[in-house]
Each structure stands twice: as C-alpha cells, then as structure tokens.
Design an enzyme around this catalytic site. Structure first.
Site, PDB file in Angstrom:
ATOM      1  N   CYS A   2       0.795  -1.240   0.000  1.00  0.00           N
ATOM      2  CA  CYS A   2       0.000   0.000   0.000  1.00  0.00           C
ATOM      3  C   CYS A   2       0.822   1.282   0.000  1.00  0.00           C
ATOM      4  CB  CYS A   2      -0.922   0.030   1.209  1.00  0.00           C
ATOM      5  SG  CYS A   2      -2.220  -1.188   1.110  1.00  0.00           S
TER       6      CYS A   2
HETATM    7  C1  UDX Z   1      -0.798  -0.422   5.696  1.00  0.00           C
HETATM    8  C2  UDX Z   1      -1.674   0.488   6.583  1.00  0.00           C
HETATM    9  O1  UDX Z   1      -1.300   0.320   7.952  1.00  0.00           O
HETATM   10  C3  UDX Z   1      -3.136   0.179   6.386  1.00  0.00           C
HETATM   11  O2  UDX Z   1      -3.913   1.090   7.140  1.00  0.00           O
HETATM   12  C4  UDX Z   1      -3.480   0.317   4.909  1.00  0.00           C
HETATM   13  O3  UDX Z   1      -4.825  -0.002   4.677  1.00  0.00           O
HETATM   14  C5  UDX Z   1      -2.566  -0.593   4.065  1.00  0.00           C
HETATM   15  O4  UDX Z   1      -1.204  -0.290   4.342  1.00  0.00           O
HETATM   16  P1  UDX Z   1       0.176  -2.899   5.836  1.00  0.00           P
HETATM   17  O5  UDX Z   1       0.760  -2.662   4.490  1.00  0.00           O
HETATM   18  O6  UDX Z   1      -0.473  -4.206   6.116  1.00  0.00           O
HETATM   19  O7  UDX Z   1      -0.942  -1.774   6.138  1.00  0.00           O
HETATM   20  O8  UDX Z   1       1.359  -2.728   6.874  1.00  0.00           O
HETATM   21  P2  UDX Z   1       1.728  -1.901   8.198  1.00  0.00           P
HETATM   22  O9  UDX Z   1       1.564  -2.765   9.382  1.00  0.00           O
HETATM   23  O10 UDX Z   1       1.085  -0.565   8.234  1.00  0.00           O
HETATM   24  O11 UDX Z   1       3.300  -1.719   7.961  1.00  0.00           O
HETATM   25  C6  UDX Z   1       3.823  -1.112   6.775  1.00  0.00           C
HETATM   26  C7  UDX Z   1       5.342  -1.063   6.840  1.00  0.00           C
HETATM   27  O12 UDX Z   1       5.772  -0.081   7.779  1.00  0.00           O
HETATM   28  C8  UDX Z   1       5.990  -2.378   7.264  1.00  0.00           C
HETATM   29  O13 UDX Z   1       7.142  -2.599   6.479  1.00  0.00           O
HETATM   30  C9  UDX Z   1       6.332  -2.122   8.719  1.00  0.00           C
HETATM   31  O14 UDX Z   1       7.357  -2.951   9.184  1.00  0.00           O
HETATM   32  C10 UDX Z   1       6.727  -0.646   8.672  1.00  0.00           C
HETATM   33  N1  UDX Z   1       6.628   0.058   9.952  1.00  0.00           N
HETATM   34  C11 UDX Z   1       5.434   0.129  10.616  1.00  0.00           C
HETATM   35  C12 UDX Z   1       7.746   0.690  10.473  1.00  0.00           C
HETATM   36  O15 UDX Z   1       8.820   0.653   9.881  1.00  0.00           O
HETATM   37  N2  UDX Z   1       7.644   1.338  11.676  1.00  0.00           N
HETATM   38  C13 UDX Z   1       6.474   1.408  12.359  1.00  0.00           C
HETATM   39  O16 UDX Z   1       6.447   2.005  13.458  1.00  0.00           O
HETATM   40  C14 UDX Z   1       5.336   0.791  11.818  1.00  0.00           C
END
Ligand code: UDX
Length: 484
Positions: free
Chosen positions: A273
């Site tokens: 996303c």
């Molecule tokens: C994301 C959004 O959270 C969600 O609301 C939207 O609908 C789709 O995209 P997702 O792709 O499943 O969901 O992953 P998410 O858990 O948000 O993590 C995205 C990335 O950010 C991951 O690589 C995660 O490891 C990273 N991340 C997340 C960080 O590096 N630091 C953080 O504090 C949180």
C-alpha cells in the site's frame, strides 16, 4: 441483503467472509478458477496459498454454502442484488499512476450483466479497492455506456493492515461511505447496520471523492510519520552516542497527540500500500499542477532507508562487501506475513549484489517458498544463483561474514546467543529493526553491531569515545544522503 464481492484477494476475501457472518447472502466472485476452487475446497493449505490471514479459514468454514458462496460467473446471481463491492487489484504503473485495467474490465463485465436485469431493483456499486480520486465517476460512466438503470456508485475504502484483515473487518476503527444519494446511504447503512451508531466506530457519510481522498491522505500520512522517525529520530540516534532510541520514543509519544505506531525506526516501510499509494497521490496532484515536494521527500526518504544500513556498514563500519557472504534474516515486508511486495529485503538484496557479495544466505519463517518461486525470477538467474536458502536463522548465519536483519520477526529477538553459537568474531551485525537489545554481550565478545537509530557499537570503547561521546557529530552516511 444480497451482496456480490468482485475480487477475492487480501481485501475481498476477508470482507466477503465477515459480511456473511452478519447473515448477508454473499457471492464472492473471481475470474481465477483455481483460486475459487481452492476456496470452495475449504482446505486450509489451499486457501492460505492465496490469502493467509489469522481467523480467515475459520470464518469461511462458519458460513460457506449457507451464506457465503464462491463463483466464477455472475450470470445467475446478478438478479435482485443490492450491493456490489469492487475489491480488485489496482497495481502501480511505471510512472506511478494506478493501473485500472482489472478494475475497468470488471466494471464492463458488471455493466453488461446489470443492463440485462429484469427486476431493475436499486443496486449500488461500491469501490473498496484504493482507486484514484474520481474513479467512482468513471464507474458511473461505464454503467451509463451499458445503459444500466437504477444504480448508484459509492466509495467505501478499506483500511485493513495485513495480518489483521479479519479482525479489522469485524471491528474497524471507522467506516467511510461516500455516496451521492440518501437512497444509497440507506442501503449501505443496512449492510453495515452493526457499525452505524456504534460507540467506538466512527461511521462517516460523505461524497465519493472525499472518501477516495481519505484513503490516500491516511496512508501517506502514516508513511510520512514513519519517515519522520527514520529521517529525524533515527538520524539523531545515529549521530551521537548515548541517545537511547527507546527512551526518545517514550519521551516524545507520551504526548497524547503523537502516536507510538510509526515511531519504530526501521530499514524502511514496505508492503503493497504505502509505496503505491504515495506514488499514485503524487501523480494525481502533479496532474492537477499542485506541488508535491513533501510527498516526494517522504517517498525518497523511505526508499533510501531500504539500503541505508548497508551504506552505513560501508562508510561507518568500513565493511567491504566484495566477495563476502552475508546472512539475510527476513524477506517479508513485515513480521507475520509471507508478502514481499515492496519489501526492504528486495532493495537490500539489489544493493548487496551490486556491492559484489559472493553469497546471500537467506532465511525467513514464512516467505521462503514465495521467494524461491517468484521473487527472484529466472530473468535474474545470474543473481538468483548467489542467493541460497536455509531452514533456520542459525544455518543462514553459519559460514557468513556479516548479518543483515531486515524483518522484525519475533524469533530474531533472541539472536545474540544464536550469533555467538554460529560464527566467531570479527563479524558485523547490521540490524535494520533494532532486534538485539542485549547487543552488549556481542560487543563484549568482539562482534561489531550497527543498528538503525544508533551509533556503531564496536569492541574498542576508547575509539568510540573519541568519535562520539563528546557531543561531536558522527560523520556518517546520513550526511551523504541527498534527501534526508
Ligand atoms: C498499511 C496500513 O497500515 C493500512 O492502514 C493500509 O490499509 C494498508 O497499508 P500494511 O501494508 O499491512 O498496512 O502494513 P503496516 O503494518 O502498516 O506496515 C507497513 C510497513 O511499515 C511495514 O514494512 C512495517 O514494518 C513498517 N513500519 C510500521 C515501520 O517501519 N515502523 C512502524 O512504526 C510501523
């Protein structure tokens, strides 16, 4: 209500399953016959090959054949349908814009069927996929072209995160419905009756264009927040000794206006996303002649972050990757998924191969099969041969010269003792996820430890003091970054 869900991927399948739990009659349609057969089988392995989400198989088992039906044809189903949810893939094109091919093909298929209905009952076509602002209007044009009568279009974006799609569908934090007429709002209120007037769930009714925008603004804001921590918080911690990132996070996020989510500094955010949505929003705003400087900077910071730790290893730890064997722990873009889309590990591998490593020794608890099957395609065979796959973290580390931790899998937290058992110093541990809080024991035994958000930790404390402890800037690779 009689509901059709078009597209049974990560969004459509959990959505269909949860709608059927509320007693709606749901027809989940997909063009892919193998996929539909897998879902109909009810077999866990077959279903999870397509969508692996906690609680999903149980949810399907609960309602299949009673309320939930899987089909590859809507010919006999379309009559008297109330709502059609569009849950189709909307992948990015090279220029960042959104590829609406799958979406438009489905729209034309539905337009043809809806035009032939004999009952002419009101039907609302609802976008759940993330689509550019004004796609609902395009859908309306397609329906007009086909001469469909008595229909409405709406936008109802999904905000699910991978790993919690079923739970997120059952208990969303908000339901956003963008529609044009009260009649259509009423129909959607019936679909989501359990969420309307809910004490905890915000049920928002607005225009389709606003609903479409909410999804883009929400996702780019989340990525901006992560990039702020990576581009500012982590950079500070990497510049001065004695900054404790965990305390920095606590101190800052104690302000109730500032969230802890997103403050976990990392080797960049991946997934299907964030990268796609920010690029699409940049494209949409550019097209209307607006400035996108902030979004562009956020995108660049996040992309750069995916290889930043490898550059730090070269510039700060003076590590020469040429001909070295590097253990790579974690391929998935985050823990608890086998998904590698936009994963930082992809960029890390590119960077390591470009630096001439002899071997990348990969391990991931879930994503290994997918990596071997599709990640490194035969087109990249010459590179593919330099990547080997190992059944455990320890096996991947054995015989390597350095270790790079890319994904935040829980099992990597206990890695210090595994490293000690598997390899002798001198050895460099590059931690893109701050997974080794007890790194002190590694330093004491002669290993080097380089973590995102912290200065290089080396066994010779006197040298470290000279470099960092008197408040001088650590001349790291951060200063060489173009964007951050
Ligand atoms: C994301 C959004 O959270 C969600 O609301 C939207 O609908 C789709 O995209 P997702 O792709 O499943 O969901 O992953 P998410 O858990 O948000 O993590 C995205 C990335 O950010 C991951 O690589 C995660 O490891 C990273 N991340 C997340 C960080 O590096 N630091 C953080 O504090 C949180």
């Amino acid at each position: 209500m009689k509901i059709i869900v078009v597209g049974t991927g990560f969004v459509g399948l959990p959505h269909a399953a949860v709608l059927s739990e509320y007693g709606h009659e749901v027809y989940a349609y997909d063009i892919d016959e193998e996929r539909i057969r897998a879902y109909q089988s009810g077999d866990r392995d077959q279903i999870e090959r397509y969508v692996n989400e906690p609680g999903l198989v149980e949810a399907i088992e609960e309602t299949i054949d009673r309320y939930l039906h899987f089909t590859t044809s809507l010919d006999d189903v379309i009559e008297s349908t109330d709502i059609i949810f569009m849950c189709l893939p909307t992948p990015p094109k090279r220029d960042g814009s959104t590829d609406l091919r799958f979406y438009m093909n489905a729209a034309h298929y539905l337009g043809g069927l809806l035009a032939q209905r004999s009952d002419k009952k009101r039907v609302v076509l609802v976008n759940k996929s993330t689509v550019p602002v004004s796609t609902a209007r395009q859908l309306q044009k397609v329906m007009e072209e086909h001469g469909v009568e008595n229909y409405g279009v709406a936008s109802n974006p999904e905000f699910l995160a991978q790993g919690s799609a079923v739970e997120g569908s059952r208990r969303p934090d908000r339901v956003v419905v963008g529609a044009d007429t009260e009649e259509d709002f009423v129909l959607l209120r019936q679909v989501y009756s359990q969420f309307v007037n809910h004490v905890r769930i915000r049920y928002l009714e607005t225009t389709p264009e606003t609903a479409e925008s909410i999804k883009y603004v929400a996702n780019t804001l989340l990525l901006t927040y992560i990039s702020f921590w990576n581009g500012v918080g982590a950079r500070l911690g990497e510049s001065y000794a004695n900054i404790h990132m965990e305390d920095l996070k606590i101190g800052v996020t104690a302000d109730e206006r500032i969230s802890t989510w997103g403050s976990y500094v990392s080797n960049g955010a991946g997934g299907s996303c964030f990268g796609k949505d920010i690029q699409s929003l940049i494209y949409q705003l550019n097209r209307s002649g607006r400035s996108t400087d902030l979004l562009q900077a956020v995108y660049n910071i996040n992309e750069y972050q995916k290889t930043y730790m490898i550059d730090r290893a070269v510039y700060e730890a003076n590590f020469n990757f040429n001909n070295k064997r590097v253990a790579l722990l974690g391929l998935a873009f985050k823990k608890r998924t086998n998904d590698m889309r936009d994963s930082s590990a992809l960029k890390a591998v590119e960077s390591l191969l470009a630096k001439g490593v002899a071997e990348i020794r990969a391990y991931d608890p879930l994503a290994m099969d997918d990596a071997q099957r599709s990640w490194f395609s035969p087109d990249n065979n010459h590179l593919f041969e330099r990547i080997t796959y190992h059944g455990t973290a320890k096996k991947a580390i054995e015989g390597s010269d350095a270790l790079y931790i890319s994904t935040d899998w829980e099992e990597f937290r206990g890695l210090a003792s595994t490293i000690e058992q598997a390899v002798e110093p001198p050895y460099l541990v590059i931690d893109g996820r701050r997974m080794i809080p007890d790194y002190d024991r590694l330093i004491a035994k002669g290993y080097d430890y380089l973590s995102v958000g912290s200065v290089l930790r080396r066994p010779q404390p006197e040298e470290m003091d000279e470099d960092h402890s008197n408040g001088q800037l650590n001349a790291g690779v951060g200063q060489k970054m173009k964007t951050a």
